[in-house]
Design a protein around this motif. Structure first.
Motif, mmCIF file in Angstrom:
data_model
loop_
_atom_site.group_PDB
_atom_site.id
_atom_site.type_symbol
_atom_site.label_atom_id
_atom_site.label_comp_id
_atom_site.label_asym_id
_atom_site.label_seq_id
_atom_site.Cartn_x
_atom_site.Cartn_y
_atom_site.Cartn_z
ATOM 1 N N ASP A 673 25.454 -8.265 39.420
ATOM 2 C CA ASP A 673 26.014 -10.070 40.355
ATOM 3 C C ASP A 673 27.560 -10.630 39.659
ATOM 4 N N LEU A 674 27.312 -11.967 40.094
ATOM 5 C CA LEU A 674 28.472 -12.692 39.634
ATOM 6 C C LEU A 674 27.677 -13.709 39.028
ATOM 7 N N VAL A 675 28.767 -14.487 38.360
ATOM 8 C CA VAL A 675 28.083 -15.976 37.766
ATOM 9 C C VAL A 675 29.493 -16.958 37.716
ATOM 10 N N CYS A 676 29.835 -17.813 38.806
ATOM 11 C CA CYS A 676 30.861 -18.362 38.724
ATOM 12 C C CYS A 676 30.676 -19.764 38.282
ATOM 13 N N LEU A 677 31.843 -20.586 37.963
ATOM 14 C CA LEU A 677 31.998 -21.663 36.765
ATOM 15 C C LEU A 677 33.015 -22.225 37.469
ATOM 16 N N ASP A 678 32.621 -23.690 37.631
ATOM 17 C CA ASP A 678 34.056 -24.996 38.060
ATOM 18 C C ASP A 678 33.485 -25.899 37.205
ATOM 19 N N GLY A 679 34.400 -26.160 36.176
ATOM 20 C CA GLY A 679 34.095 -26.499 35.002
ATOM 21 C C GLY A 679 33.916 -28.036 35.585
ATOM 22 N N LYS A 680 35.241 -28.497 36.145
ATOM 23 C CA LYS A 680 35.435 -29.337 36.565
ATOM 24 C C LYS A 680 34.220 -30.259 36.747
ATOM 25 N N LYS A 681 33.647 -29.517 37.967
ATOM 26 C CA LYS A 681 32.695 -30.426 38.969
ATOM 27 C C LYS A 681 31.160 -29.659 37.896
ATOM 28 N N ASN A 682 31.029 -28.796 36.651
ATOM 29 C CA ASN A 682 29.529 -28.821 36.049
ATOM 30 C C ASN A 682 29.235 -27.834 37.038
ATOM 31 N N LEU A 683 29.353 -27.361 37.929
ATOM 32 C CA LEU A 683 28.297 -26.053 38.872
ATOM 33 C C LEU A 683 28.821 -25.213 38.114
ATOM 34 N N LEU A 684 27.243 -24.404 38.488
ATOM 35 C CA LEU A 684 27.317 -22.334 38.133
ATOM 36 C C LEU A 684 27.255 -22.459 39.803
ATOM 37 N N GLU A 685 27.793 -21.282 39.787
ATOM 38 C CA GLU A 685 27.166 -20.124 41.369
ATOM 39 C C GLU A 685 26.983 -18.772 41.262
ATOM 40 N N PHE A 686 25.598 -18.455 41.292
ATOM 41 C CA PHE A 686 24.835 -16.546 41.502
ATOM 42 C C PHE A 686 25.576 -16.117 42.882
ATOM 43 N N LEU A 687 26.051 -14.955 42.550
ATOM 44 C CA LEU A 687 26.661 -14.132 43.981
ATOM 45 C C LEU A 687 25.979 -12.878 43.418
ATOM 46 N N LYS A 688 25.166 -12.645 44.880
ATOM 47 C CA LYS A 688 24.490 -10.951 44.922
ATOM 48 C C LYS A 688 25.251 -10.279 46.307
ATOM 49 N N LEU A 689 25.692 -8.541 45.494
ATOM 50 C CA LEU A 689 26.141 -8.175 46.549
ATOM 51 C C LEU A 689 25.630 -7.246 47.445
ATOM 52 N N ASP A 690 25.274 -7.375 48.558
ATOM 53 C CA ASP A 690 24.921 -6.334 49.793
ATOM 54 C C ASP A 690 25.202 -5.515 49.692
ATOM 55 N N GLU A 691 24.829 -4.387 49.400
ATOM 56 C CA GLU A 691 25.439 -2.995 49.234
ATOM 57 C C GLU A 691 25.553 -2.436 51.013
ATOM 58 N N LYS A 692 25.143 -2.518 51.598
ATOM 59 C CA LYS A 692 24.730 -2.160 53.132
ATOM 60 C C LYS A 692 27.029 -2.467 53.503
ATOM 61 N N THR A 693 27.398 -4.469 53.519
ATOM 62 C CA THR A 693 28.199 -4.830 54.117
ATOM 63 C C THR A 693 29.441 -4.694 52.779
ATOM 64 N N GLN A 694 29.060 -4.439 51.196
ATOM 65 C CA GLN A 694 30.169 -4.640 50.268
ATOM 66 C C GLN A 694 30.866 -5.923 49.912
ATOM 67 N N SER A 695 29.041 -7.155 50.699
ATOM 68 C CA SER A 695 30.481 -8.676 50.378
ATOM 69 C C SER A 695 29.364 -9.403 49.453
ATOM 70 N N TRP A 696 30.148 -9.995 49.159
ATOM 71 C CA TRP A 696 29.201 -11.393 48.324
ATOM 72 C C TRP A 696 28.286 -12.190 49.310
ATOM 73 N N GLU A 697 26.876 -12.645 48.302
ATOM 74 C CA GLU A 697 26.118 -13.763 48.934
ATOM 75 C C GLU A 697 26.196 -14.767 47.940
ATOM 76 N N SER A 698 26.270 -16.007 48.512
ATOM 77 C CA SER A 698 26.391 -17.155 47.651
ATOM 78 C C SER A 698 24.346 -17.724 47.194
ATOM 79 N N THR A 699 23.800 -16.823 46.395
ATOM 80 C CA THR A 699 22.140 -16.860 45.998
ATOM 81 C C THR A 699 21.321 -18.621 45.243
ATOM 82 N N LEU A 700 22.486 -18.709 44.309
ATOM 83 C CA LEU A 700 22.026 -19.978 44.227
ATOM 84 C C LEU A 700 23.123 -21.213 43.323
ATOM 85 N N HIS A 701 23.446 -22.285 42.842
ATOM 86 C CA HIS A 701 24.168 -22.957 42.752
ATOM 87 C C HIS A 701 23.423 -24.107 41.749
#
Length: 756
Positions: A673-701
């Motif tokens: 999985d991926l965790v992305c950071l916007d430090g200016k907005k002090n925010l974390l966003e977690f991404l999960k891979l859909d293995e069928k479509t090979q695309s990322w889904e935002s699952t939590l922030h």
């Protein structure tokens, strides 16, 4: 033997699958453990420092100037082999504390920390670095203490993290390499330089599966920002630039190096998308550009002047490239083979202030003509296999040599040398010929040049009138060049004094504006001259200079330099290129009637002072020669290592622009999985891979805690959280998260969502 190299949060109890699809395994993070660190603590890293199988944390406490080591404790057990700090009532240790603290006091500052065993005692040592204090090593001793700092000889360390890396004894490559034997540094070290002073990060990995480490780094702001130099047995090859613009240093996927396609994640600098890419030895996707660029960095990017020449100096029937900087007293030969330049450089001591290099033929051998206007001498160097170029043998020149150029003769005869000298405030062009004995060269002819009003800059030879004798143009800054035609007796005659073409169209021409091309219909050389918004072909027709053709740039307000005519595709069709001052190559003319290749080539180009062609087994390539190095521009898909962007994801959260990224398995389902950071907005966003479509889904922030950057008069950084790690904190084989924010260390442990 080991080597080292000179290279997020909110309080909550449980995060579950509220935003997940029903079939997705949920993310579950426990409430954070919160530790006091000191404001703007930095250089966070981890390692098992006491051999108990648990990850310990290390960072630099900027407020109190010490390295702080946090040893992870097991349930009900204190960590072994630790010398904890003395008890302090102002900093009480809680009975259920998960960490035991140890400190190493530091004199000075730190911008990077790494850990590795440098004295082969199976105990990890700590290496620190900063631009002001250099590199220091703290060895772990038998009594669980740390040694005094060992300072080593190093160049200036870059003022940010990711500049240090420890590698094992099996590697034979280096960036800034110092090997250690039983804890003692071995000198001299090996030094390799990046191509840009903005270069950031050090990652030494085997990208092409040859069991030799390759060197990857980032140049922020470049269109082709990701750079790789493939490792070789004796160093690193040329710089490969990849068509991707990144804002964060690439993070490798765990265990991806065990496959044939190493995978990384980063943030796109333009779109701020999360990007996952991989390297491969096969070109899976053809380049959208009609060219590929390989950069060779020879001198510092601040170098002001360099000179170049080409010739077969080692008699292997392959042309070599030789260069020198006026700042250094040496000449450098770049090794080459039938596939191109290897990237390896041989250095030979030579004159200081070298301003001109040329290859000349003498006694059946190719030798190097060296001119130093600083030392006011001219000499010839021989190339000797294994020892490089000899120190130049001086040519006796009456007066001060200002410019020199070989006059090419037939294969059976030694080349002449044309030397423009200053004698008693007058300029004299002298022709030197080999004397056939040890005395070297002697003057056979001389000509007083009366038309020069300014100091000459260089000589340019060509056969203007097709009589098989080389004529010469004397270039001198803002004036029109003086044109001298050679006669069959070795003399000279001034030509075209009143020519409008010479006085107007050739005014101010320098070497970077000029090249010659052979006319297919005659033996005469034609001149290709670049100016503001155009390239002109000028030739001698009917006893005068004439402009035969003019090719206009799309942007006629921009200056063009280094014009060249080249058969780019190797199909017998020639095209004219020139470099535009705005940083791109432009094709101004082609002999084809219909072409699909773009006229404007944009990329990460250096500013060339000269341009040449280089023939290899794959065809003809373009050499752009600049002040700090050169580039080989070749047809597309010639690069052996390719990069493929596998997936991208742009957040749909409003006003969020990520700048940082980490990867890990945050729900223990075996998929990264991926965790992305916007430090200016002090925010974390977690991404999960859909293995069928090979695309990322935002699952939590979520936003980090302490959103207010001010606290009792203290202020955090521009980006908060400012550093993060993905690491198994408690030995349960689950990925956890660690962040530095303000004066706190936040640790989020993953809860096994299977309920075990």
């Amino acid at each position: 033997m080991n080597y080292f190299y000179l290279r997020i949060p909110l309080y909550f109890l449980l995060i579950t699958a509220g935003l997940f699809r029903s079939q997705a395994k949920p993310f579950a993070l426990a409430k954070p453990e919160v530790l006091l660190t000191g404001w703007n603590a930095r250089c966070l890293t981890h390692a098992d420092l006491n051999g108990d199988g648990l990850a310990d944390l290390v960072y630099f406490n900027l407020d109190k100037s010490y390295l702080e080591i946090l040893y992870r404790t097991k349930k009900g057990e204190l960590p072994q082999n630790v010398r904890p700090v003395r008890k302090n009532r102002w900093e009480p240790v809680l009975e259920d504390s998960k960490y035991q603290t140890e400190r190493i006091f530091i004199s000075g500052s730190i911008t990077d920390i790494t850990v590795g065993d440098l004295n082969s005692d199976d105990a990890p040592d700590i290496i620190t670095a900063s631009p002001e204090d250099g590199v220091r090593i703290y060895f772990r001793e038998n009594n669980a203490s740390w040694s005094d700092a060992l300072e080593i000889e190093s160049d200036k360390i870059r003022p940010y993290s990711k500049s240090l890396q420890v590698i094992n004894k099996h590697s034979r490559n280096d960036l800034y390499q110092i090997s250690f034997v039983k804890g003692q540094p071995q000198y001299p070290s090996s030094l390799y330089r990046e191509g840009d002073k903005r270069a950031y990060g050090v990652e030494l990995i085997d990208l092409n599966n040859d069991e030799i480490l390759d060197w990857m780094y980032l140049v922020p702001g470049d269109d082709f920002s990701l750079k790789v130099r493939l490792g070789q047995k004796q160093g690193f090859g040329p710089e490969l630039s990849f068509d991707i613009t990144l804002a964060s240093f690439p993070t490798p996927f765990p265990d991806s190096f065990a496959t044939n396609s190493q995978k990384f994640c980063s943030i796109d600098a333009l779109s701020r998308e999360a990007v996952v890419f991989s390297f491969s030895l096969e070109n899976k996707k053809s380049s959208v550009q009609p060219f590929e660029v390989i950069s060779y960095d020879i001198f510092s990017t601040t170098n002001k002047e360099s000179c170049w020449t080409m010739g077969d100096f080692n008699n292997d029937s392959i042309t070599e490239l030789v260069t020198a900087s006026s700042e250094n007293g040496e000449v450098l030969l770049l090794e080459s083979n039938r596939d191109g330049f290897s990237g390896l450089v041989d250095s030979s001591p030579s004159l200081r202030g070298i301003t001109q290099l040329s290859s000349i033929k003498q006694g059946g051998q190719t030798k190097l003509l060296v001119l130093s206007t600083e030392e006011e001498v001219l000499g010839v160097s021989d190339y000797r296999e294994g020892s490089g170029f000899s120190f130049p043998s001086m040519i006796k020149v009456d007066g001060v040599p200002m410019a020199a150029e070989p006059s090419i003769t037939d294969k059976e005869t030694d080349d002449k040398i044309l030397v423009l000298c200053e004698e008693d405030s007058e300029y004299v062009l002298k022709t030197f010929e080999s004397s056939g004995n040890d005395s070297g060269y002697e003057v056979k002819n001389q000509f007083k040049v009366e038309e020069l009003r300014r100091e000459p800059s260089s000589l340019f030879t060509c056969d203007l009138n097709g009589d098989n004798f080389e004529d010469v143009l004397i270039l001198s800054g803002r004036d029109a060049p003086v044109i001298l035609l050679a006669d069959n007796k070795g003399g000279w005659k001034s030509f075209a004094q009143d020519s409008v073409v010479r006085k107007s169209f050739m005014k101010g021409v320098e070497v970077e504006n000029l090249s010659k091309l052979s006319s297919p219909n005659s033996q005469k050389d034609e001149l290709l001259i670049a100016g503001d918004g155009f390239v002109r072909i000028i030739a001698w027709e009917a006893d005068e200079l004439r402009v035969l053709e003019q090719f206009n740039s799309k942007d006629q307000a921009g200056e063009l330099t280094t014009p060249i005519k080249i058969d780019w595709e190797g199909k017998g069709v020639h095209e004219i290129f020139a470099f535009h001052e705005d940083g791109y190559w432009e094709r101004l003319h082609t002999e084809k009637n219909e072409v699909s290749m773009a006229n404007r080539w944009e990329g990460s180009f250096l500013v060339p002072n000269e341009v040449a062609t280089f023939r290899v087994s794959g065809g003809t390539k373009l050499l752009a020669l600049g002040d700090s190095g050169f580039q080989v521009i070749s047809p597309k898909d010639s690069q052996k290592l390719s990069l493929e962007v596998e997936t991208r994801h742009l957040t749909d959260l409003p006003k969020i622009r990520h700048h940082g990224i980490e990867c890990g398995d945050f729900n223990n389902d075996g998929v990264i999985d991926l965790v992305c950071l916007d430090g200016k907005k002090n925010l974390l966003e977690f991404l999960k891979l859909d293995e069928k479509t090979q695309s990322w889904e935002s699952t939590l922030h979520f936003e980090v805690f302490e959103k207010n950057l001010h606290y009792q008069g203290k202020k955090g950084g521009l980006y908060e959280p400012r550093e993060g790690l993905v690491v198994d904190l408690n030995g349960d084989e689950l990925d956890d998260l660690v962040f530095l924010v303000h004066d706190r260390l936040l640790l989020y442990k993953q809860i096994d969502s299977s309920g075990k």
